[in-house]
Write a protein that holds these residues in place. Structure first.
Motif, short mmCIF file in Angstrom:
data_model
loop_
_atom_site.label_atom_id
_atom_site.label_comp_id
_atom_site.label_asym_id
_atom_site.label_seq_id
_atom_site.Cartn_x
_atom_site.Cartn_y
_atom_site.Cartn_z
N THR A 131 0.76 -1.12 -0.08
CA THR A 131 -0.09 0.05 0.03
C THR A 131 0.77 1.26 -0.14
OG1 THR A 131 -0.18 0.09 2.35
CG2 THR A 131 -1.81 -1.14 1.32
N THR A 154 3.07 4.63 -0.79
CA THR A 154 2.70 5.65 -1.80
C THR A 154 3.95 6.41 -2.02
OG1 THR A 154 1.89 7.10 -0.10
CG2 THR A 154 0.37 5.76 -1.41
N THR A 155 5.24 6.24 -1.08
CA THR A 155 6.36 7.21 -1.36
C THR A 155 7.41 6.25 -1.72
OG1 THR A 155 6.65 6.79 0.93
CG2 THR A 155 5.70 8.95 0.30
N VAL A 175 6.84 1.45 -4.07
CA VAL A 175 5.37 1.31 -4.45
C VAL A 175 5.04 0.10 -5.22
CG1 VAL A 175 4.95 3.76 -4.12
CG2 VAL A 175 5.50 2.64 -6.29
N GLN A 232 3.88 1.83 -10.75
CA GLN A 232 4.03 2.84 -11.32
C GLN A 232 3.63 3.04 -12.70
OE1 GLN A 232 7.81 5.35 -10.49
NE2 GLN A 232 8.47 3.59 -9.28
N GLN A 259 0.61 8.91 -7.04
CA GLN A 259 0.19 7.87 -6.11
C GLN A 259 -0.94 8.16 -5.32
OE1 GLN A 259 1.61 4.64 -5.96
NE2 GLN A 259 3.03 5.09 -7.68
N ASN A 260 -1.80 7.38 -4.85
CA ASN A 260 -2.86 7.54 -4.11
C ASN A 260 -2.65 8.71 -2.85
OD1 ASN A 260 -5.62 7.51 -3.01
ND2 ASN A 260 -5.27 5.37 -2.59
N ASP A 261 -3.53 9.83 -2.82
CA ASP A 261 -3.23 10.77 -2.04
C ASP A 261 -4.25 10.50 -0.83
OD1 ASP A 261 -5.94 11.61 -2.84
OD2 ASP A 261 -5.00 13.63 -3.73
N GLU A 275 -4.71 9.29 -10.49
CA GLU A 275 -3.94 8.41 -9.42
C GLU A 275 -3.93 6.79 -9.81
OE1 GLU A 275 -4.90 10.17 -5.46
OE2 GLU A 275 -6.48 11.22 -6.68
N ASN A 294 -5.34 3.34 0.04
CA ASN A 294 -5.18 2.01 -0.37
C ASN A 294 -5.31 0.95 0.36
OD1 ASN A 294 -4.20 3.07 -3.00
ND2 ASN A 294 -1.84 2.86 -2.34
#
Length: 354
Positions: free
Chosen positions: A126, A128-129, A132, A135, A147-149, A157, A168
């Motif tokens: 999950t 996001t930084t 991941v 991509q 990536q999911n915010d 996204e 996520n």
């Protein structure tokens, strides 16, 4: 921002727990569904976590195809993390379309370092930084998907584990176990057709063929699949058995038998044949071969009262690791209480008098 969005979720088609044979290509261990909206989406990087030390590499397969379209290896990831493998090829998810992807593993054999009994579960992170799961970029716009915010808006996204905008959720497959040999098939080979008459006296009420898969686990000699215990369910309707006369033998040597214990004389009878390796009955199955085992009983009364009489033997609760004991066997390294044959029940001939 990018125009399209990508949703990567756990496919609804179940996979289930498997016994993964070292030195072979596994069956499907994880199914992932990709869905794109806004525009076609080019998946640039795809990473699977939870990969066991026994795996050489993973493969991605589309349904109905005869070969994989991508291979995942640890060394293909930009950052090497234990148990994380990354794909070697880009692939496209069409706008407003879905693609189901099966993940399989090509396993090391025992000489290459595989360990019998190792358990693992493949999945998607999950994160996001860093490290991941996916991509991607818009195929036509060329813009990198974000990536999911974590909010409820889709703004170009990548969403993991959810089919609509939201935070996520981890995608986690079933728990799999590495084995060095494997019972691949159990079949009814009783030559009597269903509907054959129930006859008093000694009767071969079940005949099953147990097959073992081929493999390359040869360190110290090729591993065999050895049956140590069988528990039959015998349905005896309007029929009685002599509980002291249940015997198991290999069809290739009918004169050598093992005594089995019955729970009753009629109704649903549990017949347990255990400690088979301490008997002279051959229950060893070499790779890519089979053995045929026969359960014999003595029917003391084929029709207790007026009406239908039925006798049928079966092996039940076969494919669930949470329900063990029907077929107890060893791969030469560990004792295992279930079989991975794609069936939960195998039945022998249904004998019947009306």
């Amino acid at each position: 921002g990018a125009q399209g969005n990508l949703y990567v979720t756990h496919d609804t088609l179940p996979v289930g727990p498997r016994q993964v044979l070292a030195g072979t290509r596994s069956d499907t261990l994880l199914r992932v569904q990709f869905r794109a909206d806004g525009e076609d989406i080019l998946v640039k990087d795809f990473a699977v976590t939870g990969v066991p030390a026994a795996a050489n590499y993973l493969e991605l397969w589309y349904d109905g195809t005869s070969s994989p379209f991508a291979v995942l290896r640890q060394g293909q990831c930009s950052t090497v993390v234990a148990g994380r493998f990354c794909a070697d090829k880009d692939f496209v998810i069409p706008r407003n379309g879905e693609k189901d992807v099966a993940v399989k593993a090509v396993m090391k054999n025992d000489a290459e370092g595989a360990v019998s009994g190792e358990t693992f579960s493949l999945g998607l992170s999950t994160a996001t930084t860093a490290n991941v799961a996916v991509q991607a970029q818009g195929y036509y716009s060329g813009q990198q998907l974000l990536q999911n915010d974590g909010d409820a808006s889709a703004e170009g996204e990548i969403f993991v584990g959810v089919s609509s905008p939201g935070a996520n959720v981890a995608v986690t497959g079933d728990t799999q176990k590495v084995v060095f040999s494997k019972i691949s098939k159990i079949e009814n080979i009783n030559p009597d057709p269903d509907g054959s008459s129930v006859i008093g006296g000694s009767a071969q009420i079940a005949q099953f063929r147990f097959s073992a898969a081929d493999h390359t686990n040869s360190a110290g000699g090729y591993n065999t699949a050895t049956i140590t215990r069988l528990v039959f369910t015998v349905s005896a309707v309007n029929v009685t058995f002599d509980t002291s006369e249940f015997l198991l033998y290999n069809k290739q040597n009918t004169g050598v038998t093992a005594t089995c214990v019955a729970s009753g004389t009629t109704g649903t009878i549990t017949v347990t044949c255990q400690n088979l390796t301490s008997t002279a009955v051959d229950t060893f199955i070499s790779r890519n071969t089979y053995i045929e085992l026969v359960l014999r009983g003595v029917i003391s009364n084929p029709q207790v009262s007026q009406g239908t009489s039925i006798v049928q033997a079966s092996l039940q609760n076969l494919g669930n690791p949470a329900i063990t004991g029907t077929v107890q066997w060893s791969d030469g390294e560990q004792s295992i209480g279930w079989v991975d044959i794609g069936k939960s029940v195998v039945r022998s001939t249904n004998y019947r008098n009306n």
